[in-house]
Design a protein around this motif. Structure first.
Motif, PDB file in Angstrom:
ATOM      1  N   HIS A   1      -4.500  -6.996   4.176  1.00 23.55           N
ATOM      2  CA  HIS A   1      -3.326  -7.880   4.253  1.00 23.55           C
ATOM      3  C   HIS A   1      -2.129  -7.362   3.447  1.00 23.55           C
ATOM      4  CE1 HIS A   1      -6.026 -10.671   6.205  1.00 23.55           C
ATOM      5  NE2 HIS A   1      -6.809 -10.682   5.137  1.00 23.55           N
ATOM      6  N   TYR A   2      -1.739  -6.139   3.754  1.00 22.41           N
ATOM      7  CA  TYR A   2      -0.574  -5.564   3.085  1.00 22.41           C
ATOM      8  C   TYR A   2       0.712  -6.108   3.703  1.00 22.41           C
ATOM      9  CZ  TYR A   2      -3.998  -2.237   1.283  1.00 22.41           C
ATOM     10  OH  TYR A   2      -5.094  -1.666   0.678  1.00 22.41           O
ATOM     11  N   ASP A   3       1.637  -6.507   2.849  1.00 24.90           N
ATOM     12  CA  ASP A   3       2.931  -6.995   3.332  1.00 24.90           C
ATOM     13  C   ASP A   3       3.848  -5.854   3.743  1.00 24.90           C
ATOM     14  OD1 ASP A   3       2.745  -9.933   2.892  1.00 24.90           O
ATOM     15  OD2 ASP A   3       2.332  -9.264   0.845  1.00 24.90           O
TER      16      ASP A   3
ATOM     17  N   ASN B   1      -3.033  -0.447  14.418  1.00 27.73           N
ATOM     18  CA  ASN B   1      -2.078  -1.445  14.934  1.00 27.73           C
ATOM     19  C   ASN B   1      -1.411  -2.236  13.808  1.00 27.73           C
ATOM     20  OD1 ASN B   1      -2.548  -0.903  17.734  1.00 27.73           O
ATOM     21  ND2 ASN B   1      -4.505  -1.968  17.538  1.00 27.73           N
ATOM     22  N   TYR B   2      -1.063  -1.533  12.758  1.00 24.87           N
ATOM     23  CA  TYR B   2      -0.388  -2.189  11.640  1.00 24.87           C
ATOM     24  C   TYR B   2       1.016  -2.604  12.066  1.00 24.87           C
ATOM     25  CZ  TYR B   2       1.773  -3.109   7.151  1.00 24.87           C
ATOM     26  OH  TYR B   2       2.435  -3.721   6.119  1.00 24.87           O
ATOM     27  N   THR B   3       1.377  -3.851  11.825  1.00 21.86           N
ATOM     28  CA  THR B   3       2.655  -4.378  12.340  1.00 21.86           C
ATOM     29  C   THR B   3       3.660  -4.746  11.244  1.00 21.86           C
ATOM     30  OG1 THR B   3       1.692  -6.610  12.423  1.00 21.86           O
ATOM     31  CG2 THR B   3       1.593  -5.271  14.438  1.00 21.86           C
ATOM     32  N   GLY B   4       3.265  -4.558   9.985  1.00 24.00           N
ATOM     33  CA  GLY B   4       4.187  -4.895   8.898  1.00 24.00           C
ATOM     34  C   GLY B   4       5.266  -3.844   8.715  1.00 24.00           C
ATOM     35  N   PRO B   5       6.210  -4.084   7.806  1.00 22.87           N
ATOM     36  CA  PRO B   5       7.270  -3.117   7.539  1.00 22.87           C
ATOM     37  C   PRO B   5       6.698  -1.812   6.972  1.00 22.87           C
ATOM     38  CG  PRO B   5       7.772  -5.254   6.536  1.00 22.87           C
ATOM     39  CD  PRO B   5       6.354  -5.305   6.989  1.00 22.87           C
TER      40      PRO B   5
ATOM     41  N   LEU C   1       0.859  -1.181   0.000  1.00 19.32           N
ATOM     42  CA  LEU C   1       0.000   0.000   0.000  1.00 19.32           C
ATOM     43  C   LEU C   1       0.896   1.232   0.000  1.00 19.32           C
ATOM     44  CD1 LEU C   1      -2.815   1.352   0.216  1.00 19.32           C
ATOM     45  CD2 LEU C   1      -2.479   1.386   2.703  1.00 19.32           C
ATOM     46  N   VAL C   2       0.651   2.127  -0.955  1.00 19.51           N
ATOM     47  CA  VAL C   2       1.348   3.406  -1.014  1.00 19.51           C
ATOM     48  C   VAL C   2       0.368   4.490  -0.593  1.00 19.51           C
ATOM     49  CG1 VAL C   2       2.550   5.065  -2.488  1.00 19.51           C
ATOM     50  CG2 VAL C   2       2.857   2.608  -2.872  1.00 19.51           C
ATOM     51  N   ILE C   3       0.749   5.279   0.402  1.00 15.73           N
ATOM     52  CA  ILE C   3      -0.112   6.344   0.917  1.00 15.73           C
ATOM     53  C   ILE C   3       0.505   7.695   0.562  1.00 15.73           C
ATOM     54  CG2 ILE C   3      -1.166   7.384   2.962  1.00 15.73           C
ATOM     55  CD1 ILE C   3      -0.925   4.692   4.379  1.00 15.73           C
ATOM     56  N   TRP C   4      -0.262   8.523  -0.120  1.00 14.17           N
ATOM     57  CA  TRP C   4       0.159   9.900  -0.369  1.00 14.17           C
ATOM     58  C   TRP C   4      -1.057  10.799  -0.357  1.00 14.17           C
ATOM     59  CZ3 TRP C   4       1.636  12.997  -5.257  1.00 14.17           C
ATOM     60  CH2 TRP C   4       2.359  14.135  -4.877  1.00 14.17           C
ATOM     61  N   ARG C   5      -0.877  12.029   0.072  1.00 17.88           N
ATOM     62  CA  ARG C   5      -2.009  12.949   0.219  1.00 17.88           C
ATOM     63  C   ARG C   5      -2.692  13.263  -1.108  1.00 17.88           C
ATOM     64  NH1 ARG C   5       2.022  15.680   1.665  1.00 17.88           N
ATOM     65  NH2 ARG C   5       1.500  17.534   0.448  1.00 17.88           N
TER      66      ARG C   5
ATOM     67  N   ILE D   1     -10.105   3.811   6.261  1.00 17.33           N
ATOM     68  CA  ILE D   1      -8.652   3.604   6.177  1.00 17.33           C
ATOM     69  C   ILE D   1      -8.205   2.532   7.169  1.00 17.33           C
ATOM     70  CG2 ILE D   1      -6.402   4.709   6.549  1.00 17.33           C
ATOM     71  CD1 ILE D   1      -7.779   7.336   5.530  1.00 17.33           C
ATOM     72  N   HIS D   2      -8.726   2.583   8.395  1.00 15.19           N
ATOM     73  CA  HIS D   2      -8.391   1.567   9.396  1.00 15.19           C
ATOM     74  C   HIS D   2      -8.790   0.176   8.905  1.00 15.19           C
ATOM     75  CE1 HIS D   2      -8.658   4.843  12.760  1.00 15.19           C
ATOM     76  NE2 HIS D   2      -7.565   4.918  12.043  1.00 15.19           N
ATOM     77  N   HIS D   3      -9.951   0.094   8.267  1.00 13.60           N
ATOM     78  CA  HIS D   3     -10.418  -1.197   7.755  1.00 13.60           C
ATOM     79  C   HIS D   3      -9.451  -1.727   6.697  1.00 13.60           C
ATOM     80  CE1 HIS D   3     -12.825  -3.996   5.279  1.00 13.60           C
ATOM     81  NE2 HIS D   3     -13.397  -4.317   6.438  1.00 13.60           N
TER      82      HIS D   3
END
Length: 362
Positions: free
Chosen positions: A70-72, A90-94, A4-8, A62-64
């Protein structure tokens, strides 16, 4: 692998052009990319055909996504709100952070709160941007330079018979085209472009300027008023919207005219339009600032002028326009430089290897 790439901002600028190219390359290597933006500023058409795109500020939505898609790995591009979303979900991935804003005050704001998500690496698009970032983060923060890549099967020299002459902009008769491509705002410095155009108009009548873009830019109204009120529309043709898919044809028309691109920017962390133009064999004239000397080699693939010096900028343009033998040398060297250093296969492959390494270690 799924990213997932996040940008405004979903713009038609270099960040999204770079990510469009990466997403296509990633998919060929088993990596699927999704994009989350807060606001669409006219860039949806260039992204929606290559990857899923979400445009929302709704935190529940967004939280959902962060909990159930299931983003790596997540890559945050200059968006400080994302650090809160990642923590709350609580995202725990890299998590990787791309620091692309060239203005240090804005970059500092965009990085606020990054410590809360413990990023595994910072990604920057140039050595210059790495130096800028080093002012704001600890000296031992892992940082990697990965240039933006361009798809050289898309951006390339087009034979005359393949150029779409039916679409705007139309080539003028017996004039060479000098094109400014990008937003209309203070950093891109469109006012200096107008000064250069006015100076050149007073000295010769065989040049036509094109301004490409700016439909949703901050200074659109200011530009439009100055353009009309100073009768600059006699020498500058403005095309607020050119579809991304038409850009290779636009560069081909510039080259066919024997013209070049001109940048007047005060600073760039990279500059996609430079490598796009060069890939199509179009020489670049630009100020000798920030990351630009990493891309454009003075007197080899284009010309660099002192920032703010409109006379030197005009003389540099004249050198490109008035010597056909030199023009072909610049053109061929520009293509070669892109193929060797800025092709998507070179740049995105470095990203792929880095991501695969993180996946093995996590």
């Amino acid at each position: 692998m799924k990213l997932l790439v996040i940008w405004r901002l979903l713009t038609v600028g270099g960040v999204n052009a770079g990510w469009r190219n990466r997403a296509i390359y990633f998919k060929e290597h088993g990596i699927n990319t999704e994009f989350l933006y807060c606001k669409d500023l006219g860039g949806l058409h260039m992204m929606k055909d290559i990857a899923p795109v979400y445009v929302t500020k709704d935190e529940n939505e967004i939280h959902h996504m962060l909990k159930h898609h299931h983003y790596d790995a997540v890559i945050v591009v200059d968006t400080n709100q994302a650090y809160k979303w990642l923590s709350q979900a609580n995202y725990t991935g890299p998590i990787l952070i791309e620091a692309r804003t060239p203005e240090i005050i804005k970059l500092k704001r965009n990085l606020e709160g990054f410590e809360t998500v413990n990023p595994i690496k910072f990604i920057v698009p140039s050595e210059h941007q790495k130096r800028v970032l080093s002012i704001l983060v600890a000296h031992n923060s892992p940082t990697e330079v990965i240039y933006n890549g361009v798809d050289t099967s898309f951006f390339k020299q087009l034979p005359r018979e393949q150029i779409d002459i039916s679409a705007e902009p139309y080539l003028p008769n017996n004039k060479k085209v000098v094109a400014y491509i990008g937003r209309l705002d203070q950093r891109k410095n469109w006012k200096q472009l107008m000064k250069i155009a006015k100076l050149m108009y007073e000295e010769r009548n065989d040049v036509e300027f094109w301004v490409i873009g700016g439909d949703q830019s901050k200074d659109r109204t200011k530009f439009e008023n100055k353009w009309k009120n100073n009768e600059l529309n006699k020498i500058i043709k403005w095309f607020p919207i050119i579809p991304y898919q038409q850009m290779p044809h636009l560069y081909a028309k510039i080259k066919q005219s024997g013209g070049c691109t001109i940048a007047t920017t005060k600073g760039e962390s990279f500059g996609n339009t430079f490598i796009e133009a060069m890939a199509c064999g179009v020489p670049v004239v630009a100020p000798n600032v920030s990351s630009i000397p990493e891309i454009v080699i003075h007197e080899e693939t284009g010309y660099l002028f002192r920032e703010g010096d409109i006379e030197e900028a005009a003389k540099s343009i004249y050198k490109v326009l008035d010597n056909p033998v030199l023009y072909e040398s610049l053109s061929n060297a520009a293509i070669q430089r892109v193929v060797e250093i800025f092709s998507i296969s070179q740049c995105a492959d470095k990203y792929v290897r880095m991501l695969q390494k993180f996946m093995k270690e996590s």
